[in-house]
Scaffold this motif. Structure first.
Motif, mmCIF file in Angstrom:
data_model
loop_
_atom_site.group_PDB
_atom_site.id
_atom_site.type_symbol
_atom_site.label_atom_id
_atom_site.label_comp_id
_atom_site.label_asym_id
_atom_site.label_seq_id
_atom_site.Cartn_x
_atom_site.Cartn_y
_atom_site.Cartn_z
ATOM 1 N N ARG A 1 0.820 -1.210 0.000
ATOM 2 C CA ARG A 1 0.000 0.000 0.000
ATOM 3 C C ARG A 1 0.858 1.266 0.000
ATOM 4 O O ARG A 1 0.502 2.259 -0.641
ATOM 5 N N ARG A 2 1.987 1.263 0.735
ATOM 6 C CA ARG A 2 2.823 2.461 0.855
ATOM 7 C C ARG A 2 4.293 2.101 0.735
ATOM 8 O O ARG A 2 4.713 1.024 1.160
ATOM 9 N N VAL A 3 5.069 3.031 0.188
ATOM 10 C CA VAL A 3 6.507 2.838 0.008
ATOM 11 C C VAL A 3 7.236 4.035 0.600
ATOM 12 O O VAL A 3 6.899 5.188 0.311
ATOM 13 N N LEU A 4 8.235 3.742 1.436
ATOM 14 C CA LEU A 4 9.077 4.787 2.029
ATOM 15 C C LEU A 4 10.489 4.627 1.484
ATOM 16 O O LEU A 4 11.113 3.580 1.659
ATOM 17 N N ALA A 5 11.000 5.668 0.838
ATOM 18 C CA ALA A 5 12.375 5.634 0.324
ATOM 19 C C ALA A 5 13.338 6.028 1.439
ATOM 20 O O ALA A 5 13.204 7.101 2.036
ATOM 21 N N LEU A 6 14.301 5.161 1.729
ATOM 22 C CA LEU A 6 15.292 5.450 2.753
ATOM 23 C C LEU A 6 16.370 6.379 2.218
ATOM 24 O O LEU A 6 16.661 6.389 1.014
ATOM 25 N N THR A 7 16.974 7.156 3.109
ATOM 26 C CA THR A 7 18.136 7.944 2.731
ATOM 27 C C THR A 7 19.331 7.008 2.591
ATOM 28 O O THR A 7 19.311 5.884 3.116
ATOM 29 N N PRO A 8 20.392 7.428 1.912
ATOM 30 C CA PRO A 8 21.583 6.569 1.820
ATOM 31 C C PRO A 8 22.124 6.168 3.188
ATOM 32 O O PRO A 8 22.593 5.048 3.369
ATOM 33 N N GLU A 9 22.044 7.080 4.154
ATOM 34 C CA GLU A 9 22.540 6.780 5.500
ATOM 35 C C GLU A 9 21.668 5.725 6.168
ATOM 36 O O GLU A 9 22.171 4.792 6.806
ATOM 37 N N GLN A 10 20.365 5.856 6.010
ATOM 38 C CA GLN A 10 19.450 4.863 6.586
ATOM 39 C C GLN A 10 19.622 3.510 5.913
ATOM 40 O O GLN A 10 19.598 2.469 6.579
ATOM 41 N N ALA A 11 19.809 3.499 4.613
ATOM 42 C CA ALA A 11 19.975 2.249 3.875
ATOM 43 C C ALA A 11 21.255 1.524 4.277
ATOM 44 O O ALA A 11 21.315 0.290 4.267
ATOM 45 N N ALA A 12 22.282 2.297 4.635
ATOM 46 C CA ALA A 12 23.577 1.706 4.993
ATOM 47 C C ALA A 12 23.652 1.282 6.448
ATOM 48 O O ALA A 12 24.604 0.600 6.853
ATOM 49 N N ASP A 13 22.667 1.653 7.245
ATOM 50 C CA ASP A 13 22.671 1.345 8.673
ATOM 51 C C ASP A 13 22.196 -0.080 8.892
ATOM 52 O O ASP A 13 21.007 -0.349 9.048
ATOM 53 N N LYS A 14 23.140 -1.011 8.914
ATOM 54 C CA LYS A 14 22.826 -2.433 9.067
ATOM 55 C C LYS A 14 23.703 -3.019 10.154
ATOM 56 O O LYS A 14 24.930 -2.969 10.069
ATOM 57 N N GLY A 15 23.051 -3.568 11.182
ATOM 58 C CA GLY A 15 23.796 -4.119 12.314
ATOM 59 C C GLY A 15 24.298 -5.526 12.045
ATOM 60 O O GLY A 15 23.834 -6.213 11.140
ATOM 61 N N ILE A 16 25.280 -5.934 12.837
ATOM 62 C CA ILE A 16 25.809 -7.285 12.803
ATOM 63 C C ILE A 16 25.571 -7.888 14.181
ATOM 64 O O ILE A 16 26.056 -7.379 15.182
ATOM 65 N N GLU A 17 24.757 -8.942 14.227
ATOM 66 C CA GLU A 17 24.353 -9.492 15.511
ATOM 67 C C GLU A 17 25.518 -10.154 16.242
ATOM 68 O O GLU A 17 25.703 -9.961 17.441
ATOM 69 N N LYS A 18 26.294 -10.949 15.529
ATOM 70 C CA LYS A 18 27.448 -11.635 16.150
ATOM 71 C C LYS A 18 28.644 -11.557 15.213
ATOM 72 O O LYS A 18 28.623 -12.108 14.108
ATOM 73 N N ARG A 19 29.649 -10.861 15.640
ATOM 74 C CA ARG A 19 30.887 -10.774 14.850
ATOM 75 C C ARG A 19 31.751 -11.995 15.120
ATOM 76 O O ARG A 19 31.947 -12.399 16.260
ATOM 77 N N THR A 20 32.252 -12.611 14.056
ATOM 78 C CA THR A 20 33.136 -13.769 14.198
ATOM 79 C C THR A 20 34.421 -13.527 13.433
ATOM 80 O O THR A 20 34.451 -12.781 12.432
#
Length: 251
Positions: free
Chosen positions: A229-248
């Motif tokens: 129904r709706r689409v929200l375009a993320l900013t480049p900063e928001q799109a790049a904000d991706k966490g890593i749950e467990k670093r190995t």
């Protein structure tokens, strides 16, 4: 139809207290963080959430969970979310835990207009027989337990009846999307996002890259815009904000 909204606040403006949400994501992958934050800012509470897990590392649904905004969770994985476990065991949160594949199919079935289906997953356990604790009383006792489900035999094998899931809203995150709501997901973000999107009566997608209609090859579309129904375009900063749950680290 151009389905793009200007802000995350606009996207969730009609979500009220007590609403139900199917939320995409697998671990920290493909989680609609901006839409979840907008719900938190809006102050809505008493939410019923259907999601594989309930966030982690103070991100995703953990934002709403920590603020006490979620009343009920239907999911298949608690993981290392200590606040989730604390609220559940303390009687603050009602939790329906179901097998992961069953959750996926219940969402898909709801979106496809299938009211119920039979599956062998859970036969011979409390999933089928009932008695799983949905809510504790805060003192170690069970206040609400799961009811027994119908079990039938087909070709000499037993199957349990599970119902399709429909929710008021769905929140999902896609790697690419066009203004008509056609979506493409990246890798494990595809695990639950398309299914959650199908289950929502009003589906809202945040997209890392917004493109014009026709830019996505029809053969590459993983969720047709009819579900969105709706689409929200993320900013480049928001799109790049991706966490890593467990670093190995490997040798």
């Amino acid at each position: 139809m151009d389905k793009v909204v200007a802000t995350a606040a606009d996207a969730v403006a009609d979500a009220g207290d007590g609403a139900s949400f199917a939320v995409g994501g697998f671990g920290l992958s493909g989680v609609p963080n901006e839409l979840i934050r907008a719900l938190h800012t809006a102050g809505v509470t008493d939410l019923h959430v259907v999601s594989n897990n309930c966030g982690a590392m103070d991100s995703g649904l953990a934002v709403l969970l920590s603020a006490g905004r979620i009343a009920r969770v239907t999911g298949s994985y608690i993981g290392a979310n200590k606040e989730f476990a604390r609220q559940y065991l303390g009687g603050e949160l009602e939790v329906e835990m179901i097998p992961q594949g069953t959750l996926a199919e219940r969402l898909r079935a709801g979106g496809a207009g299938i009211p119920a289906f039979y599956t062998p997953a859970g036969v011979g356990t409390q999933v089928a027989d009932g008695g799983l604790p949905w809510r504790y009383d805060g003192a170690g006792g069970v206040l609400v337990a799961s009811p027994p489900k119908e079990v039938r035999e087909f070709d000499g094998k037993e199957y349990v009846l599970e119902h399709g899931i429909r929710t008021d809203f769905a929140l999902v995150r896609a790697a690419r999307g066009d203004r008509h709501g056609n979506l493409v997901f990246a890798k494990s973000a595809r695990n639950f996002n398309p299914l959650a999107a199908m289950a929502g009566r009003v589906t809202i997608a945040e997209v890392e890259e917004l493109v014009e209609p026709g830019a996505i090859d029809p053969d590459e579309v993983q969720l047709p815009g009819i579900f969105v129904r709706r689409v929200l375009a993320l900013t480049p900063e928001q799109a790049a904000d991706k966490g890593i749950e467990k670093r190995t680290v490997s040798s």
